[in-house]
Design an enzyme around this catalytic site. Structure first.
Site, PDB file in Angstrom:
ATOM      1  N   SER A   1       1.059  -1.018  -0.140  1.00 50.08           N
ATOM      2  CA  SER A   1      -0.012  -0.143  -0.012  1.00 50.08           C
ATOM      3  C   SER A   1       0.878   1.296   0.121  1.00 50.08           C
ATOM      4  O   SER A   1       2.135   1.083   0.442  1.00 50.08           O
ATOM      5  CB  SER A   1      -0.893   0.052   1.340  1.00 50.08           C
ATOM      6  OG  SER A   1      -1.582   1.187   1.510  1.00 50.08           O
TER       7      SER A   1
ATOM      8  N   TYR B   1      -1.710   0.139  10.679  1.00 48.14           N
ATOM      9  CA  TYR B   1      -1.883  -0.208   9.264  1.00 48.14           C
ATOM     10  C   TYR B   1      -0.717   0.085   8.509  1.00 48.14           C
ATOM     11  O   TYR B   1      -0.349  -0.843   7.779  1.00 48.14           O
ATOM     12  CB  TYR B   1      -3.175   0.332   8.393  1.00 48.14           C
ATOM     13  CG  TYR B   1      -3.411  -0.159   7.281  1.00 48.14           C
ATOM     14  CD1 TYR B   1      -3.670  -1.454   6.773  1.00 48.14           C
ATOM     15  CD2 TYR B   1      -3.106   0.788   6.165  1.00 48.14           C
ATOM     16  CE1 TYR B   1      -3.692  -1.923   5.516  1.00 48.14           C
ATOM     17  CE2 TYR B   1      -3.111   0.553   4.790  1.00 48.14           C
ATOM     18  CZ  TYR B   1      -3.695  -0.732   4.453  1.00 48.14           C
ATOM     19  OH  TYR B   1      -3.673  -1.498   3.106  1.00 48.14           O
TER      20      TYR B   1
END
Length: 279
Positions: free
Chosen positions: A133, A146
């Site tokens: 990501s 995250y």
């Protein structure tokens, strides 16, 4: 013909990569926690093998890998796509929430990869594709945990690329920006069970509002994103990182400028910390 093993294949990037691979004439192993939720066009594809797999179940992984090899004889490409998000200030996220996220986003990647590597080593090559990501190279408020999980995936991928080169196995992390998948749905994204009101009005909680407003309105198109992923993997050499989406590239370039800015004023003193062997 190439055989793909894709985790989290029931939706999002996993499903779209599977579609592109099938359209190219490849074989696909579509791994999902619930194979009945595979899109109909995938479930009915002749060259697709659905396998039930929760990547956090370490005992189920070898069974899924064995099923893939039994059907197709090989695994040429592993796509570690299964994962989820977690938003909230670092202080307010519970230990259980953190561990659950790492079990899926990090240990799931590690354990599936370790199960596939003996197959790739025996056949003398293969390609590992880890879905990271933009959050894997840039920390932002409200996504700290995250971020930590995706930074771990990026570091793991880089180390694997170096470790596995002697076996002809390549490793790449794909780092998408915001794409119009189900990632911001409650089925893929968790919020802290106990919010700390002191963070209301601060950037950490502004991110929570952004997620709610942006769900299914992200500008990235996963169909368009899957095509270059397949193209890159089908080529000779994988890049170590594949930045996917306009925002990913812009933020990566900004992060590179910040690194240079941080480095410049302290370069001389940092270098001077080396041991002086002439004394």
């Amino acid at each position: 013909m190439t055989t793909w093993f894709i985790t989290g294949a029931s939706r999002g990037f996993g499903a779209e990569i599977a579609r592109v691979a099938l359209a190219a004439g490849d074989d696909v192993v579509a791994a999902a926690r619930d194979v009945t939720r595979l899109p109909e066009d995938l479930a009915e594809a002749e060259r697709l093998l659905p396998v039930a797999l929760d990547v956090t179940d370490v005992h189920a992984i070898p069974t899924a890998v064995d099923a893939a090899v039994s059907r197709f004889g090989t695994i040429d490409v592993l796509v570690n796509n299964a994962g989820r998000g977690l938003l909230g200030a670092v202080e307010e996220v519970s230990d259980t929430e953190i561990r659950d996220l790492f079990e899926l986003n990090v240990f799931g990647v590690i354990n599936v990869t370790r199960a596939v590597l003996p197959v790739m080593r025996r056949q003398g090559g293969g390609k590992l594709v880890h879905m990271g990501s933009r959050a894997g190279f840039e920390g932002e408020p409200g996504t700290g945990i995250y971020n930590a999980s995706k930074f771990a995936v990026a570091g793991l991928s880089e180390a694997l690329a170096a470790e596995l080169a002697p076996f002809g196995i390549q490793s790449m992390v794909v780092e998408p920006g915001v794409f119009r998948t189900d990632f911001l749905d409650s089925s893929s994204l968790s919020l802290p069970a106990d919010r700390i009101t002191a963070y209301d009005g601060t950037p950490a909680h502004t991110t929570l509002d952004w997620a709610d407003e942006s769900n299914h309105a992200q500008f990235g198109d996963p169909v368009k994103g899957a095509a270059p992923i397949h193209e890159v993997v089908s080529g000779q050499d994988l890049p170590r990182h594949l930045y996917m989406g306009r925002d990913s590239i812009e933020h990566r370039e900004a992060a590179t400028r910040q690194i240079a800015k941080d480095l410049a004023p302290w370069r001389e003193k940092s270098v001077a910390t080396a041991r002086d062997d002439t004394a």
